[in-house]
Design a protein around this motif. Structure first.
Motif, PDB file in Angstrom:
ATOM      1  N   ILE A  20       0.811  -1.211   0.000  1.00  0.00           N
ATOM      2  CA  ILE A  20       0.000   0.000   0.000  1.00  0.00           C
ATOM      3  C   ILE A  20       0.849   1.268   0.000  1.00  0.00           C
ATOM      4  O   ILE A  20       0.379   2.315  -0.438  1.00  0.00           O
ATOM      5  CB  ILE A  20      -0.999   0.038   1.177  1.00  0.00           C
ATOM      6  N   THR A  21       2.115   1.190   0.467  1.00  0.00           N
ATOM      7  CA  THR A  21       2.888   2.427   0.453  1.00  0.00           C
ATOM      8  C   THR A  21       3.277   2.842  -0.954  1.00  0.00           C
ATOM      9  O   THR A  21       3.724   3.963  -1.175  1.00  0.00           O
ATOM     10  CB  THR A  21       4.148   2.281   1.324  1.00  0.00           C
ATOM     11  N   ARG A  22       3.094   1.921  -1.930  1.00  0.00           N
ATOM     12  CA  ARG A  22       3.465   2.260  -3.287  1.00  0.00           C
ATOM     13  C   ARG A  22       2.284   2.751  -4.112  1.00  0.00           C
ATOM     14  O   ARG A  22       2.399   2.929  -5.327  1.00  0.00           O
ATOM     15  CB  ARG A  22       4.088   1.034  -3.967  1.00  0.00           C
ATOM     16  N   LEU A  23       1.152   2.966  -3.468  1.00  0.00           N
ATOM     17  CA  LEU A  23      -0.057   3.275  -4.221  1.00  0.00           C
ATOM     18  C   LEU A  23      -0.388   4.756  -4.267  1.00  0.00           C
ATOM     19  O   LEU A  23      -1.493   5.111  -4.661  1.00  0.00           O
ATOM     20  CB  LEU A  23      -1.247   2.525  -3.619  1.00  0.00           C
ATOM     21  N   PHE A  24       0.547   5.629  -3.849  1.00  0.00           N
ATOM     22  CA  PHE A  24       0.216   7.061  -3.794  1.00  0.00           C
ATOM     23  C   PHE A  24      -0.265   7.602  -5.121  1.00  0.00           C
ATOM     24  O   PHE A  24      -1.247   8.326  -5.186  1.00  0.00           O
ATOM     25  CB  PHE A  24       1.457   7.853  -3.354  1.00  0.00           C
ATOM     26  N   SER A  25       0.453   7.293  -6.215  1.00  0.00           N
ATOM     27  CA  SER A  25       0.081   7.939  -7.470  1.00  0.00           C
ATOM     28  C   SER A  25      -1.217   7.378  -8.024  1.00  0.00           C
ATOM     29  O   SER A  25      -1.951   8.080  -8.716  1.00  0.00           O
ATOM     30  CB  SER A  25       1.197   7.799  -8.494  1.00  0.00           C
ATOM     31  N   VAL A  26      -1.503   6.124  -7.715  1.00  0.00           N
ATOM     32  CA  VAL A  26      -2.778   5.580  -8.191  1.00  0.00           C
ATOM     33  C   VAL A  26      -3.929   6.305  -7.504  1.00  0.00           C
ATOM     34  O   VAL A  26      -4.965   6.594  -8.100  1.00  0.00           O
ATOM     35  CB  VAL A  26      -2.855   4.060  -7.899  1.00  0.00           C
ATOM     36  N   VAL A  44       7.175   1.790  -7.634  1.00  0.00           N
ATOM     37  CA  VAL A  44       5.844   2.298  -7.295  1.00  0.00           C
ATOM     38  C   VAL A  44       4.846   1.692  -8.258  1.00  0.00           C
ATOM     39  O   VAL A  44       5.208   1.196  -9.322  1.00  0.00           O
ATOM     40  CB  VAL A  44       5.771   3.837  -7.425  1.00  0.00           C
ATOM     41  N   ALA A  45       3.586   1.781  -7.895  1.00  0.00           N
ATOM     42  CA  ALA A  45       2.535   1.319  -8.792  1.00  0.00           C
ATOM     43  C   ALA A  45       2.549   2.193 -10.035  1.00  0.00           C
ATOM     44  O   ALA A  45       2.461   3.396  -9.948  1.00  0.00           O
ATOM     45  CB  ALA A  45       1.182   1.423  -8.107  1.00  0.00           C
ATOM     46  N   GLY A  46       2.663   1.564 -11.205  1.00  0.00           N
ATOM     47  CA  GLY A  46       2.747   2.330 -12.429  1.00  0.00           C
ATOM     48  C   GLY A  46       4.128   2.313 -13.019  1.00  0.00           C
ATOM     49  O   GLY A  46       4.311   2.538 -14.208  1.00  0.00           O
ATOM     50  N   SER A  47       5.145   2.040 -12.202  1.00  0.00           N
ATOM     51  CA  SER A  47       6.499   1.974 -12.732  1.00  0.00           C
ATOM     52  C   SER A  47       6.717   0.555 -13.204  1.00  0.00           C
ATOM     53  O   SER A  47       7.257  -0.279 -12.473  1.00  0.00           O
ATOM     54  CB  SER A  47       7.492   2.368 -11.645  1.00  0.00           C
TER      55      SER A  47
END
Lengths: 726, 175
Positions: free
Chosen positions: A46-52, A176-179
């Motif tokens: 969940i810490t990688r979901l900021f940009s989503v 991160v999510a998206g990378s």
């Protein structure tokens, strides 16, 4: 003690909860460990979901767009088409053999996940799978880190390592999510391979060595950085041999891993026969033969009973072996069969090499050497804990701790050479810091729990206990020592909590930007979103003929192909330097010379990125000098001093005349002289450079403006066909 | 590796004749015949140096030094060649004032700021090492107390200074 209302088992404390479930201490410990690991797993995701959450579920940056396009192709057309894919939509007119020039691990993994989820009848889009692949594998990495820490030190260190690596910014930056990039999967594969190899060396079992070979195969399929593994493991074996830790376990582990790993790695077309032909892989082969020599000598020593005879035999054998090896290496290199180290990896050993010889490598911002603040930004507290962890490793030397020390040192050196490689150093730093944290906290808690009873249960694993000192010293100091230890424990927890705060802040502010969508603070503090890139690509997709060719600088190639669905001249793969230099030459020439070049390449549209209206600083005018350098590297007619004034790069009235009339200048500033960008400044004020531009009255002869996005960030021009002859 | 002294007494073959013909080394026999049947090597008192591996703690201190250099950004200093310390000119008085921290970028530094930050990190790590040494049971109590207090002081100073440095360098740090 306050309990939440949802706690149905209204017991007065957690311990009585355990007692009511009749758990023994070992089971309590297991429950605590499993709970911690589960929470860490969820945290890493969940810490990688900021940009989503802030923008939407989209692919970030440049390279992931290529990976996304390839994954789409794979899921639509299947494996056979994928392996044999020749892409004529990029590098026009050369095309690119995609099937044989990429590392398929990431795409195949995402496709497998997609097919599995589809099999379970969840209809997800491939884009969602691609966006969330990296956080999923980051969570898996925390589990591998736990097992690795357990192998190196003890379960406490494993748990701390899992927590540290879950939120470490050095790893988050590329996962991160998206990378959707190779590194997201590759770090998992790297740590898995290392863990399995260390386990194989510790146990000497063939099964673990086999697993390690398969882990290595996964790593080779995922990322070009596998060269690090194939050089670190032989280096580690050499160090063990020098230190005198040769054993049958090491022999079994290394041989099995190397041979099987090499054979498996050759299955990837892009790697091919490099394991026997390339200079970067020769160290592993050399160490392989050295191991055979060691085994042979060991066997001879065992059979012979005469030490003097054995000494002579040893001298002959070692001389012959070294001589034969040197001759073989010399013959191989001289005949050209063994290729020398490629520029990318050679510049790691000699950092000044890229600056002088290969400007295209030196121009990438990720390849710059690292300053102290980048280290601090990405590691925070771990930089303090790393030397302490090294000390604990040196105190308790074993095969496993020697490995992690070597991994940590080599990866930290490479991280110092190139910012991007902080990612490779992150697992090592987290593991070693975890050892420091675990050992220190164990010391302190033993001080806290030390009682002056005879039945002291100090199970000090390699760390000293203060039992003897507390018994030997005066009894008055005992409560003082205990208070001091409690204070130090609180201090340690404070430092770790500051680490968590830092990591979350860094993730939120610095590493969660999609790069394709820009955000800024407006005049009243509200957030302004610039979605110009996608606007331009969508315009391209809808308003140009399907066979149109677009010329732009190589940064945007992948995005144009993936989102605009048009053919590009050069893209981020940068495999053909001359082609890129041709584009660079076109951008830096006068309009008529550039028109000749564009006609020869069949260019229909030209795309430039311009940040003068918004103050966006990563635009083509700021990258222009690299175009000049790369173009000038191949075509000497382009000379860098022509574009500078007294060594200074300017775009205002005092700029060089060649600069004021080159194609890039004209395309960026066309009609810009009429625009007022900032209150109180004259029209034509470039907000990114902070100056008023020199040449405001620009006339284009061979191109016409086709589209400019709403914030003038992306500008597209159509190349006019030649005039009718009479 | 065995010492090379075997060839010398064997070349002066009169000393121990039995030993010569027992050797299975073909190169030794070749050398014995070809140059050394008519050449007489001088009598020297040379001994190969005894190469012993350094102790773990020696290696550790070398590693600490290397870590200090890498983390101070020495590769950045060698390649980009920034000045030792920056300078800015005061707009009104015209005097030149030094600037210690390179502003504006995360990945940029002057040499002095890199070295001082690297020193802080190593100091912090060393403080934790001192804390562990303070728990060693074989030392005098006063030594243990001084180690412990020095360790705690090092960690506190290093953490506070590192935070101060990063706050100066990145103006928007932590909100």
């Amino acid at each position: 003690m306050e309990k939440s209302a949802t706690d149905l088992l209204t017991s007065p404390g957690v311990s009585s909860l355990f007692k009511s479930l009749k758990l023994k201490t070992k089971q309590q410990e297991l429950l605590i460990r499993v709970t911690i690991l589960f929470l860490v797993y969820v945290l890493a995701f969940i810490t990688r979901l900021f940009s989503v959450l802030r923008y939407e579920s989209m692919i970030h940056e440049f390279d992931p767009y290529f990976n996304y396009r390839v994954t789409q192709f794979l899921t639509e057309k299947g494996f056979y088409e994928f392996w044999n894919w020749f892409d004529s939509e990029s590098w026009y007119p050369l095309g690119r053999i995609i099937g044989g020039t990429l590392y398929p691990g990431l795409m195949v993994t995402a496709a497998l996940i997609y097919w599995t989820i589809r099999f379970l009848r969840f209809s997800v889009h491939i884009r969602e799978v691609c966006v969330l692949t990296a956080p999923f594998f980051a969570s898996n990495t925390t589990l591998v880190a736990y097992f690795f820490g357990k192998e190196l030190w003890d379960t406490g260190a494993g748990l701390v390592a899992a927590v540290l690596i879950a939120i470490c910014p050095g790893y988050i930056s590329r996962s991160v999510a998206g990378s959707y990039d190779n590194e997201g999967v590759a770090i998992f594969a790297l740590l898995l391979t290392f863990y399995l190899f260390v386990k194989a060396v510790n146990t000497g079992s063939l099964a673990w060595a086999l697993a390690s070979a398969f882990g290595y195969f996964y790593m080779v399929s995922a990322w070009g950085g596998y060269v690090f593994i194939i050089n670190l493991i032989p280096l580690y074996v050499m160090v063990l041999l020098i230190v005198g830790r040769y054993s049958m376990r090491l022999y079994v582990a290394y041989n099995c891993t190397y041979i099987l790993g090499m054979l498996l790695a050759m299955q990837i077309r892009f790697v091919g026969f490099q394991h026997v032909q390339s200079g970067e892989h020769m160290a592993a082969m050399g160490v392989f033969f050295l191991m055979q020599v060691f085994y042979f000598l060991d066997w001879v020593k065992h059979s012979l009973n005469d030490p003097k005879l054995f000494h002579t035999f040893l001298r002959i054998t070692v001389t012959c072996a070294v001589g034969l090896g040197a001759i073989a290496l010399g013959v191989g290199t001289a005949s050209g069969y063994i290729s020398p180290w490629t520029g990318r990896f050679y510049s790691l050993l000699d950092p000044t090499y890229a600056k002088d010889h290969i400007p295209i490598i030196a121009s990438v911002s990720e390849h710059q050497p690292t300053a102290w603040s980048s280290f601090m930004f990405d590691f925070h507290i771990l930089l303090l804990l790393f030397p302490a962890g090294l000390y604990f490793c040196f105190k308790r030397l074993s095969d496993a701790t020697i490995f992690i020390v070597m991994y940590g040192l080599t990866s930290m050196y490479f991280a110092g050479v190139m910012v991007r490689l902080i990612l490779v150093a992150t697992p090592a730093v987290c593991l070693i810091s975890a050892i420091a944290v675990s050992a220190t906290i164990k010391n302190l808690t033993q001080l806290v729990r030390a009682k002056s009873k005879a039945s002291h249960s100090a199970s000090g694993k390699g760390t000293t206990s203060s039992k003897a000192s507390s018994k030997g010293s005066l009894d008055q100091s005992l409560p003082f020592q205990r208070n001091g230890a409690i204070a130090l424990l609180l201090g340690a927890f404070y430092l770790l909590s500051r680490y968590a705060i830092h990591c979350t802040w860094v993730t939120s502010e610095a590493y969660s930007s999609p790069s394709i969508v820009l955000a800024a603070r407006g005049a009243h503090g509200n957030r302004v979103i610039f979605d110009d890139y996608r606007e331009a690509y969508f315009w391209l997709r809808q308003n140009t003929p399907p066979d149109a060719k677009v010329m732009s600088w190589w940064d945007y190639g992948y995005q144009i192909t993936a989102m605009g669905n048009r053919t590009v001249i050069v893209d981020n793969n940068t495999w053909n330097n001359t082609h890129i230099a041709t584009v660079g030459r076109a951008m830096s020439s006068y309009e008529d010379e550039a028109y000749e070049i564009m006609r020869s390449l069949d260019v229909d549209y030209v795309l430039v990125v311009f940040g003068g209206v918004t103050g966006y600083s990563s635009d083509d005018i700021n990258k222009f000098l690299w175009m000049v350098r790369i173009g000038g590297g191949v075509f000497p007619v382009i000379k860098e001093p022509d574009y500078l004034v007294n060594g200074e790069y300017r775009v205002d009235k005092g700029a060089a005349p060649k600069m004021l009339n080159c194609l890039m200048y004209k395309l960026s500033y066309y009609r810009f002289g009429e625009l007022t960008t900032e209150y109180g400044k004259p029209p034509g004020y470039d907000r990114a450079r902070g100056v008023e531009i020199g040449n405001k009255d620009i006339k284009l002869e061979y191109l016409e403006e086709a589209f400019t996005t709403s914030n003038w960030i992306v500008r597209i021009y159509k190349v006019k066909p030649p005039n009718n002859r009479w | 590796m065995p010492p090379k002294s075997e060839t010398q007494p064997a070349a002066a073959a009169t000393v121990r004749p039995d030993h010569v013909y027992d050797s299975i080394d073909p190169i030794f026999h070749l050398l014995r015949i070809l140059p050394f049947s008519f050449l007489r090597p001088p009598r020297l008192r040379l001994k190969l140096p005894n190469l012993t591996l350094p102790s773990a703690m020696t290696v550790y201190s070398l590693i600490l030094l290397t870590y200090f250099m890498v983390v101070s950004g020495i590769v950045y200093d060698v390649i980009v060649e920034p000045p030792g310390i920056g300078s800015t000119q005061d707009r009104f008085t015209g005097s030149v004032r030094p600037v210690v921290f390179l502003p504006g970028r995360v990945n940029g530094q002057y040499i002095i700021e890199g070295l001082s930050s690297g020193f802080m990190f190593v100091l912090g790590g060393f403080g934790i090492v001192l804390l562990d040494l303070a728990l060693d049971k074989n030392r005098a109590k006063s030594v243990k107390v001084s180690f412990a207090s020095a360790g705690v002081a090092s960690i506190v100073i290093s953490y506070v200074m590192s935070m101060l440095f990063i706050r100066i360098k990145i103006p928007g740090y932590l909100g």
